[in-house]
Design an enzyme around this catalytic site. Structure first.
Site, PDB file in Angstrom:
ATOM      1  N   LYS A  13       0.819  -1.218   0.000  1.00 15.46           N
ATOM      2  CA  LYS A  13       0.000   0.000   0.000  1.00 15.46           C
ATOM      3  C   LYS A  13       0.851   1.266   0.000  1.00 15.46           C
ATOM      4  O   LYS A  13       0.471   2.277  -0.581  1.00 15.46           O
ATOM      5  CB  LYS A  13      -1.001  -0.002   1.151  1.00 15.46           C
ATOM      6  CG  LYS A  13      -0.401   0.105   2.539  1.00 15.46           C
ATOM      7  CD  LYS A  13      -1.497   0.132   3.603  1.00 15.46           C
ATOM      8  CE  LYS A  13      -0.912   0.311   4.986  1.00 15.46           C
ATOM      9  NZ  LYS A  13      -0.007  -0.789   5.393  1.00 15.46           N
ATOM     10  N   ARG A  88      -5.398   3.425  12.158  1.00 11.78           N
ATOM     11  CA  ARG A  88      -5.128   1.989  12.315  1.00 11.78           C
ATOM     12  C   ARG A  88      -6.244   1.280  13.068  1.00 11.78           C
ATOM     13  O   ARG A  88      -6.312   0.056  13.048  1.00 11.78           O
ATOM     14  CB  ARG A  88      -3.826   1.772  13.100  1.00 11.78           C
ATOM     15  CG  ARG A  88      -2.565   2.061  12.308  1.00 11.78           C
ATOM     16  CD  ARG A  88      -1.333   1.798  13.146  1.00 11.78           C
ATOM     17  NE  ARG A  88      -0.126   2.276  12.499  1.00 11.78           N
ATOM     18  CZ  ARG A  88       0.611   1.564  11.668  1.00 11.78           C
ATOM     19  NH1 ARG A  88       0.277   0.335  11.386  1.00 11.78           N
ATOM     20  NH2 ARG A  88       1.699   2.073  11.127  1.00 11.78           N
ATOM     21  N   ARG A 127      12.558 -10.755   1.157  1.00 14.78           N
ATOM     22  CA  ARG A 127      13.246  -9.458   1.128  1.00 14.78           C
ATOM     23  C   ARG A 127      14.655  -9.580   1.704  1.00 14.78           C
ATOM     24  O   ARG A 127      14.880 -10.344   2.637  1.00 14.78           O
ATOM     25  CB  ARG A 127      12.494  -8.444   1.995  1.00 14.78           C
ATOM     26  CG  ARG A 127      11.229  -7.904   1.398  1.00 14.78           C
ATOM     27  CD  ARG A 127      10.763  -6.783   2.289  1.00 14.78           C
ATOM     28  NE  ARG A 127       9.392  -6.380   2.046  1.00 14.78           N
ATOM     29  CZ  ARG A 127       8.737  -5.511   2.819  1.00 14.78           C
ATOM     30  NH1 ARG A 127       9.330  -4.998   3.875  1.00 14.78           N
ATOM     31  NH2 ARG A 127       7.512  -5.180   2.547  1.00 14.78           N
ATOM     32  N   ARG A 160      16.031  -9.157   7.445  1.00 13.01           N
ATOM     33  CA  ARG A 160      15.808  -8.417   8.691  1.00 13.01           C
ATOM     34  C   ARG A 160      14.862  -9.185   9.609  1.00 13.01           C
ATOM     35  O   ARG A 160      13.997  -9.915   9.147  1.00 13.01           O
ATOM     36  CB  ARG A 160      15.200  -7.042   8.392  1.00 13.01           C
ATOM     37  CG  ARG A 160      16.146  -6.112   7.655  1.00 13.01           C
ATOM     38  CD  ARG A 160      15.565  -4.730   7.528  1.00 13.01           C
ATOM     39  NE  ARG A 160      14.121  -4.775   7.266  1.00 13.01           N
ATOM     40  CZ  ARG A 160      13.423  -3.749   6.794  1.00 13.01           C
ATOM     41  NH1 ARG A 160      14.016  -2.627   6.525  1.00 13.01           N
ATOM     42  NH2 ARG A 160      12.129  -3.857   6.586  1.00 13.01           N
ATOM     43  N   ARG A 171       2.795  -9.766  13.052  1.00 19.30           N
ATOM     44  CA  ARG A 171       2.339  -8.455  12.563  1.00 19.30           C
ATOM     45  C   ARG A 171       0.994  -8.581  11.850  1.00 19.30           C
ATOM     46  O   ARG A 171       0.126  -7.708  11.978  1.00 19.30           O
ATOM     47  CB  ARG A 171       3.382  -7.855  11.613  1.00 19.30           C
ATOM     48  CG  ARG A 171       4.644  -7.400  12.340  1.00 19.30           C
ATOM     49  CD  ARG A 171       5.737  -6.999  11.374  1.00 19.30           C
ATOM     50  NE  ARG A 171       5.438  -5.791  10.639  1.00 19.30           N
ATOM     51  CZ  ARG A 171       6.090  -5.400   9.552  1.00 19.30           C
ATOM     52  NH1 ARG A 171       7.078  -6.123   9.074  1.00 19.30           N
ATOM     53  NH2 ARG A 171       5.763  -4.296   8.930  1.00 19.30           N
TER      54      ARG A 171
END
Length: 214
Positions: A13, A88, A127, A160, A171
């Protein structure tokens, strides 16, 4: 054109928000940027936010909304803006709507970039970030031509901690618990539009521009 971007972490997003901002010449606003700017400039709101952040606490909704509304009052927001990462939660959304209503304004669109959890986990766990310059790669979609070292500065690329599958799952759980209800909230206001975030980035953008220009 006042837009709220919704979507799980890793749904893309933020990328879409930047592309929309560039095409329509409106600011892309994230709460992180607002906090940093206010803290750097030593504003009263910034000092208050810093007190919470220094203790590792979340900045309270009331203060966050004050910071956002302060940002939306600036001249560059006259034609509209894109909110990314805010609101949020339902209380934040309600507080934002109430503050906008006082100014005779309301949100025009809530755009949900929809990507299934399993896609996000595979996306994010692929990633790689450079330990030197911070450049980012992806082992499938954007691999470094030099293997596990950065093309830019030659430093090592790492996965990471916040991109590890177990962290991503946590998350996502927080997102579904706190932020998913916003989808119902904005559906109730008849401004929610959903796009398929599993498509190519440019196809997602094309779908969004079609919605905005309909």
């Amino acid at each position: 054109m006042k837009i709220v971007m919704l979507g799980a972490p890793g749904a893309g997003k933020g990328t879409q928000a930047k592309m929309i901002a560039s095409k329509y010449q409106v600011p892309h606003i994230s709460t992180g940027d607002i906090f940093r700017a206010n803290i750097k400039n030593g504003t009263e709101l910034g000092k208050k936010a810093k007190e919470y952040m220094d203790q590792g606490l979340l900045v309270p909704d009331e203060l966050t909304v004050d910071l956002v509304i302060d940002r939306l009052s600036q001249d560059d927001c006259k034609k509209g803006y894109i909110l990314d990462g805010f609101p949020r939660t339902i209380p934040q959304a309600e507080a934002l709507d109430a503050a906008l209503a006082k100014r005779g304004e309301k949100m025009d669109f809530a755009i949900d970039v929809d990507v299934p959890d399993e896609n996000i986990i595979s996306r994010m766990s692929g990633r790689r970030a450079c330990t030197g310059c911070g450049a980012t790669y992806h082992i499938v979609y954007n691999p470094s031509k030099k293997g596990d070292v950065c093309e830019v500065c030659g430093e090592t690329l790492i996965l990471r901690d916040d991109d590890k599958p177990e962290t991503v799952q946590k998350r996502l759980a927080v997102y579904h618990d706190q932020t998913q209800p916003l989808i119902d909230y904005y559906t109730g206001q008849s401004i929610l539009k959903t796009v398929d975030g599993t498509q190519d980035m440019n196809d997602v953008f094309a779908a969004i521009t079609e919605i905005l220009e309909a």
